[in-house]
Design a protein around this motif. Structure first.
Motif, short mmCIF file in Angstrom:
data_model
loop_
_atom_site.label_atom_id
_atom_site.label_comp_id
_atom_site.label_asym_id
_atom_site.label_seq_id
_atom_site.Cartn_x
_atom_site.Cartn_y
_atom_site.Cartn_z
N ALA A 1 -41.92 -75.25 9.81
CA ALA A 1 -41.63 -74.43 8.63
C ALA A 1 -41.81 -72.95 8.95
CB ALA A 1 -42.52 -74.84 7.47
N LEU A 2 -42.90 -72.62 9.64
CA LEU A 2 -43.14 -71.23 9.99
C LEU A 2 -42.04 -70.70 10.90
CD1 LEU A 2 -45.02 -68.79 9.76
CD2 LEU A 2 -46.28 -69.68 11.73
N TRP A 3 -41.67 -71.49 11.92
CA TRP A 3 -40.58 -71.07 12.81
C TRP A 3 -39.29 -70.88 12.01
CZ3 TRP A 3 -35.84 -73.20 13.66
CH2 TRP A 3 -35.07 -72.55 14.62
N ALA A 4 -38.97 -71.85 11.15
CA ALA A 4 -37.69 -71.82 10.43
C ALA A 4 -37.60 -70.63 9.49
CB ALA A 4 -37.50 -73.13 9.65
N VAL A 5 -38.67 -70.34 8.77
CA VAL A 5 -38.61 -69.24 7.81
C VAL A 5 -38.53 -67.90 8.55
CG1 VAL A 5 -41.07 -68.84 7.35
CG2 VAL A 5 -39.42 -68.57 5.52
N LEU A 6 -39.20 -67.79 9.69
CA LEU A 6 -39.09 -66.55 10.49
C LEU A 6 -37.71 -66.44 11.15
CD1 LEU A 6 -42.67 -66.35 12.00
CD2 LEU A 6 -41.68 -64.89 10.21
N ALA A 7 -37.17 -67.56 11.59
CA ALA A 7 -35.81 -67.55 12.16
C ALA A 7 -34.79 -67.18 11.09
CB ALA A 7 -35.48 -68.92 12.77
#
Length: 151
Positions: free
Chosen positions: A18-24
């Motif tokens: 989730a953290l990776w996806a929202v930053l991406a």
């Protein structure tokens, strides 16, 4: 015991996803051009964000209310659980505007029509706030796992 461990591991890995996806998604929003170039990257990151949110929700409900962890009574009386759920609701509220816009983007792109890119900078900022809130949820979760008490 292995099911408890696996469920906890999937839940924590979903936070990382989730953290990776929202930053991406934030990064992709910043790269969208006036003619809609780069929109597909936003939508791909948004798909991952959505999948990770579903995994978090399902595993979280199972852990809190399915008898896999400390029990429903523990969570309902744990202030960090209330903090975590409040942050979750805040993320949901923040997500309303980007979600509505991205639904419109998907429809427009399906029709090969132009998309409205006027709010991409705002949506990137919202994503960064959501990323911070995800980190706060992890901090609350680790406190709950260690039975941190207040008062």
């Amino acid at each position: 015991m292995a099911a408890h461990w696996l469920l906890a591991a999937v839940h924590l890995l979903a936070y990382a996803l989730a953290l990776w996806a929202v930053l991406a998604r934030a990064s992709a929003f910043r790269r969208v051009t006036a003619d809609g170039g780069g929109a597909r990257s936003v939508l791909l990151a948004d798909n991952v964000w959505g999948v990770s949110a579903i995994i978090l929700l399902l595993t979280g409900v199972m852990r809190a209310f399915g008898g896999y962890e400390k029990g429903t009574d523990y969570y309902l009386h744990q202030p960090l659980f209330h903090l975590k759920m409040g942050v979750f609701i805040l993320i949901l509220l923040l997500e309303i505007a980007p979600m509505r816009a991205l639904i419109k983007w998907r429809i427009a792109l399906g029709r090969q029509a132009p998309i409205d890119v006027g709010s991409t900078a705002l949506f990137a900022r919202i994503c960064h706030v959501e990323a911070l809130l995800i980190v706060l949820m992890v901090v609350a979760a680790t406190g709950m796992a260690r039975a941190v008490a207040f008062g």
